[in-house]
Design an enzyme around this catalytic site. Structure first.
Site, PDB file in Angstrom:
ATOM      1  N   GLN A 140      -4.467  -5.251   6.698  1.00 47.63           N
ATOM      2  CA  GLN A 140      -5.413  -6.147   6.035  1.00 47.63           C
ATOM      3  C   GLN A 140      -5.451  -7.532   6.666  1.00 47.63           C
ATOM      4  O   GLN A 140      -6.307  -8.352   6.320  1.00 47.63           O
ATOM      5  CB  GLN A 140      -5.060  -6.269   4.554  1.00 47.63           C
ATOM      6  CG  GLN A 140      -5.236  -4.991   3.766  1.00 47.63           C
ATOM      7  CD  GLN A 140      -6.675  -4.547   3.661  1.00 47.63           C
ATOM      8  OE1 GLN A 140      -7.585  -5.371   3.602  1.00 47.63           O
ATOM      9  NE2 GLN A 140      -6.911  -3.250   3.632  1.00 47.63           N
TER      10      GLN A 140
ATOM     11  N   CYS B  71      -4.844   2.337  -3.746  1.00 49.91           N
ATOM     12  CA  CYS B  71      -3.609   2.879  -3.126  1.00 49.91           C
ATOM     13  C   CYS B  71      -2.460   1.892  -3.269  1.00 49.91           C
ATOM     14  O   CYS B  71      -1.640   1.728  -2.357  1.00 49.91           O
ATOM     15  CB  CYS B  71      -3.840   3.225  -1.657  1.00 49.91           C
ATOM     16  SG  CYS B  71      -5.010   4.566  -1.408  1.00 49.91           S
TER      17      CYS B  71
ATOM     18  N   LYS C 142     -10.634  -1.400  10.385  1.00 45.63           N
ATOM     19  CA  LYS C 142     -10.793  -2.546   9.482  1.00 45.63           C
ATOM     20  C   LYS C 142     -11.199  -3.816  10.236  1.00 45.63           C
ATOM     21  O   LYS C 142     -11.479  -4.848   9.617  1.00 45.63           O
ATOM     22  CB  LYS C 142      -9.498  -2.779   8.699  1.00 45.63           C
ATOM     23  CG  LYS C 142      -9.156  -1.637   7.742  1.00 45.63           C
ATOM     24  CD  LYS C 142      -7.903  -1.910   6.952  1.00 45.63           C
ATOM     25  CE  LYS C 142      -7.415  -0.690   6.195  1.00 45.63           C
ATOM     26  NZ  LYS C 142      -8.298  -0.283   5.087  1.00 45.63           N
TER      27      LYS C 142
ATOM     28  N   HIS D   3       0.866  -1.177   0.000  1.00 47.64           N
ATOM     29  CA  HIS D   3       0.000   0.000   0.000  1.00 47.64           C
ATOM     30  C   HIS D   3       0.903   1.227   0.000  1.00 47.64           C
ATOM     31  O   HIS D   3       2.021   1.191   0.504  1.00 47.64           O
ATOM     32  CB  HIS D   3      -0.871  -0.037   1.263  1.00 47.64           C
ATOM     33  CG  HIS D   3      -1.935   1.001   1.339  1.00 47.64           C
ATOM     34  ND1 HIS D   3      -1.671   2.318   1.692  1.00 47.64           N
ATOM     35  CD2 HIS D   3      -3.282   0.933   1.156  1.00 47.64           C
ATOM     36  CE1 HIS D   3      -2.796   2.997   1.710  1.00 47.64           C
ATOM     37  NE2 HIS D   3      -3.792   2.191   1.383  1.00 47.64           N
TER      38      HIS D   3
END
Length: 404
Positions: A201, A362, A224, A121
């Site tokens: 993530q 991104c 997240k 990212h």
């Protein structure tokens, strides 16, 4: 028992309609939805114990401080950090990476090397570029293959005594690839390099054990994993955090201040200047409790079902290509349909109440590698269903007919 029907009732946003259609939320890679227990905890803080922390002798300040530090302890146990002082509250993954990249200006010199990967990212690229520009160090990139996996043989060739830090994600936000970080960390340590893992993530899907991984730093965002936006965690080994200078100066991060000299507070406060996002930090602990109540083994098993089912259904569509077919992968599917711009498909899906992400996510270097402008990304969470995948597939078929 993994009760998907019950779980879905715990997320109020999932019962609404968007553009007259039941919401299908497949943009979990950008941010997750929040269960009612998290929403209620946020309101409870401001309704009942709102006060600044670590500074007041009055009851509300002490209650807020206790709740904030209790959340730090929950997160320490969740990631299996050795000490609570190794858990630093931040505003998110980007903030956490920048703290370490800025601190490494005291470690890195001209001629040294910093390694990142082709799967990163932008938040795990740009801060290291800034560090290299500031110090004269060189940024090296671990290459990827067509499957969306890092080429480990090339990684080993890049490692040397010049390598000061390796910054790599645990899971790719754009492709869902799960990187073999334990082995990568071991190899980096063999040449004396530190390792920062971007877990933004990963934490929605698995429970990292930082001691088992032996990473030097592990960073992630709360929003997240069912927590609030503006919250994040920087885990760092105590030795490294003591070695690096503070990122910001101000209140809370000091021991003593005179006009002649300032001494800094002990960990973790050394890196927590100013009034923090108190409510967010407390509620992040509530989100961690919630996800642990479901169980990460159950979450991983169910999301793998969604990934397998979604992959099979999407490949029924002629001309659809999936980008990122790593052997180890989480519940993210990035794809395009031949001859149609991803933005156009995303717009039509939105009209049908389906939220997906379109663009470069991104992660422009990944798109440049595949020579595409971007992808459509469907990222599934444990509160999604196979029936929702069916709705998306039928909508994609209609969109293809309209746009071809």
């Amino acid at each position: 028992m993994f009760d998907i029907a019950k779980i879905r009732t715990e997320f109020p946003i999932l019962s609404q309609t968007v553009n007259g259609k039941p919401l299908v939320y497949f943009d979990n890679g950008a941010t997750s939805q929040k269960p009612q227990v998290v929403i209620d905890a946020y309101a409870k803080y401001y309704s009942e114990i709102n006060a600044n922390i670590h500074r007041g002798v009055h009851t509300l300040s002490q209650l807020a401080t206790d709740a904030y530090e209790e959340s730090r302890t929950k997160i320490q146990k969740h990631i299996n950090a050795k000490e609570t002082s190794e858990v630093i509250f931040t505003s998110g993954t980007t903030h956490s990476v920048n703290i370490i990249a800025a601190g490494f200006a005291s470690v890195v010199r001209s001629g040294d090397e910093v390694l990142v990967s082709a799967l990163e990212h932008h938040s795990n690229i740009v801060p290291w570029q800034m560090l290299c520009e500031r110090t004269g160090a060189t940024l090296k990139v671990i290459p990827m293959n067509q499957a969306g996996e890092l080429i480990q043989e090339e990684y080993e060739k890049l490692l040397s005594s010049k390598t000061k830090i390796v910054a790599v994600n645990h899971i790719s936000n754009a492709l869902g690839t799960i990187n073999p970080i334990r082995e990568m960390i071991r190899k980096a340590h063999e040449v004396g390099a530190a390792v920062l893992i971007d877990g933004a993530q990963a934490v929605p899907h698995l429970k990292p054990d930082v001691q088992d991984l032996d990473c030097d730093f592990y960073v992630f965002s709360g929003h997240k994993m069912c927590g609030p936006t503006g919250t994040g965690i920087l885990y760092g080994k105590e030795g490294w955090l003591n070695k690096l200078p503070p990122y910001q100066g101000g209140g809370e991060m000091i021991a003593t201040v005179t006009f002649e000299k300032t001494t800094y507070a002990e960990l973790p406060h050394k890196f927590e200047a100013g009034t923090p996002n108190i409510a967010g930090g407390i509620v992040l602990g509530v989100a961690v409790d919630y996800m642990n109540s479901i169980g990460f083994d159950a979450i991983a098993a169910y999301e793998l079902e969604l990934l397998d089912y979604g992959t099979k259904r999407l490949l029924e569509i002629e001309g659809l290509k999936i980008f990122g077919i790593a052997k180890e992968k989480t519940s993210v599917i990035s794809f395009n349909i031949d001859g149609i711009h991803p933005y156009d498909i995303g717009t039509i899906l939105d009209k049908k109440g389906i939220a997906v992400r379109t663009g470069h996510h991104c992660a422009q270097p990944i798109m440049d590698y595949y020579q595409i402008p971007g992808t459509i990304r469907a990222s599934f969470a444990f509160y999604n269903t196979k029936e929702e995948i069916d709705v998306m597939v039928e909508a994609l078929k209609k969109a293809k007919t309209m746009l071809s």
